[in-house]
Scaffold this motif. Structure first.
Motif, mmCIF file in Angstrom:
data_model
loop_
_atom_site.group_PDB
_atom_site.id
_atom_site.type_symbol
_atom_site.label_atom_id
_atom_site.label_comp_id
_atom_site.label_asym_id
_atom_site.label_seq_id
_atom_site.Cartn_x
_atom_site.Cartn_y
_atom_site.Cartn_z
ATOM 1 N N TYR A 66 -9.140 3.833 -9.144
ATOM 2 C CA TYR A 66 -7.871 4.185 -8.519
ATOM 3 C C TYR A 66 -6.686 3.869 -9.430
ATOM 4 N N TYR A 92 -1.474 6.863 -12.164
ATOM 5 C CA TYR A 92 -0.110 6.453 -11.823
ATOM 6 C C TYR A 92 0.542 5.692 -12.973
ATOM 7 N N SER A 143 -5.764 -2.413 -9.310
ATOM 8 C CA SER A 143 -6.470 -2.108 -8.066
ATOM 9 C C SER A 143 -7.921 -2.487 -8.300
ATOM 10 N N LEU A 205 -2.531 -3.419 -5.928
ATOM 11 C CA LEU A 205 -2.504 -2.284 -5.006
ATOM 12 C C LEU A 205 -3.654 -2.368 -4.021
ATOM 13 N N ALA A 266 -1.025 0.175 0.533
ATOM 14 C CA ALA A 266 -1.127 1.624 0.292
ATOM 15 C C ALA A 266 -1.925 2.330 1.380
ATOM 16 N N LEU A 309 0.955 7.092 -5.281
ATOM 17 C CA LEU A 309 0.729 5.690 -5.648
ATOM 18 C C LEU A 309 1.791 5.230 -6.644
#
Length: 329
Positions: A66, A92, A143, A205, A266, A309
């Protein structure tokens, strides 16, 4: 002759100049001036803003798929066999690296499939991710935890089964055991990061839910009940991550440390864009028919998902941890 002398002295003593020059009494001496060699006194240090505290050094993005960008591909390099960690141009990280100017530069080291132990010990033939962090690091985003909880296996167990059986939700006990272990392993990772980069802002995250809260999505051999149960497990995972991050940040704040550990919730990041919606921010099940296996992109964010994100990360960088940061200019 004593009397006349005293009488003569008496009026003189009453004069301020005489008292000062002759007797050293009542003098008003000027305050000492600093010599040329004496350093000038500086003003009270100004606390760094949240953005300044995040950008004075380098930025590194760590963690799992992620953060690596799995699921969204735009270039040949994104799909290259040599890209063993499957880091993509849509992660991201790239948005954050462009939006903020990091004095020490930035780098993406997240690796698809990584667990907390992979962060500490390495994966896919690469050095441990933790070694990418040092005293010059001012921002870490990460993450991690989804693979520790076995969510890819959980999803496979939900999809590859007798249709509409309860085999999906029967995995709850195993997930609970893995989440209990994650409390310890995630704490170990965050401790290692903050030890190596004591002035860094560490942003952790959570994970977005994949399915709509009420309607669900047709297909993929998942009933609406299964989808809602999977959402609940994502929420449980996020709560463990939030608690561990909050505990670590409390320890830093209590000791007057200069860094922070901050959690981003999130869970609702993909609201209205879940699996099966007209504009999904997450891929549904993708099957490699030749290999009769799910493709890695399955249930990972799309490019739109990674933009969502990135927006959360950017907002957190600007907002700060919600407490004073003990960093000063």
């Amino acid at each position: 002759m004593t009397g006349p002398v005293l009488l003569a002295i008496g009026p003189l003593v009453a004069l301020p100049a005489v008292r000062c020059e002759v007797f050293g009494l009542g003098c008003r001496r000027p305050a000492p001036q600093p010599s040329a060699a004496e350093p000038a006194r500086t003003a009270t240090p100004r606390p760094l803003t949240p953005v300044e505290a995040a950008t004075w050094g380098s930025y590194v993005a760590l963690g799992d798929s992620y953060s690596a960008g799995e699921g969204a591909y735009a270039t040949a390099a994104d799909r290259a066999p040599t890209n063993r960690c499957r880091r993509t141009s849509q992660a991201y990280y790239h948005t954050i690296a462009k939006e903020f100017r990091f004095a020490g530069g930035s780098a993406l080291w997240a690796c698809s499939g990584a667990t907390t132990q992979h962060v500490l010990k390495g994966k896919a033939g690469e050095p441990p991710q933790i070694e990418r962090v040092n005293a010059g690091t001012s921002l870490v985003t990460i993450s991690v935890g989804g693979n520790d909880a076995g969510f890819s296996r959980v999803l496979a167990g939900c999809v590859i089964r007798v249709p509409w059986s309860r085999a999906c939700r029967d995995q709850g006990g195993e997930i609970a055991d893995r989440l209990a272990a994650l409390r310890l392993s995630l704490a170990e990772v965050l401790d290692a990061i903050t030890e190596r980069a004591p002035r860094a802002r560490v942003i952790v995250l959570g994970y977005p839910r994949l399915f709509a809260e009420t309607e669900g999505a047709a297909g993929d051999n998942l009933s609406i009940g299964d989808q809602q149960w999977l959402n609940s497990q994502a929420r449980a995972l996020n709560e463990v991550i939030r608690q561990v991050a909050a505990d670590r940040d409390h320890q830093i704040a209590a000791s007057g440390g200069a860094g922070s550990v901050e959690f981003i919730d999130a869970y609702s990041a993909f609201a209205g864009h879940e699996v099966g919606t007209p504009d999904p921010y997450v891929n549904g099940l993708k099957v490699d028919l030749a290999a009769l296996a799910a493709e890695p992109a399955s249930f990972h964010p799309t490019a739109g998902g990674y933009r969502a994100l990135a927006a959360l990360v950017s907002q957190q960088i600007k907002a700060g941890p919600g407490r004073p940061l003990h960093q000063y200019r």
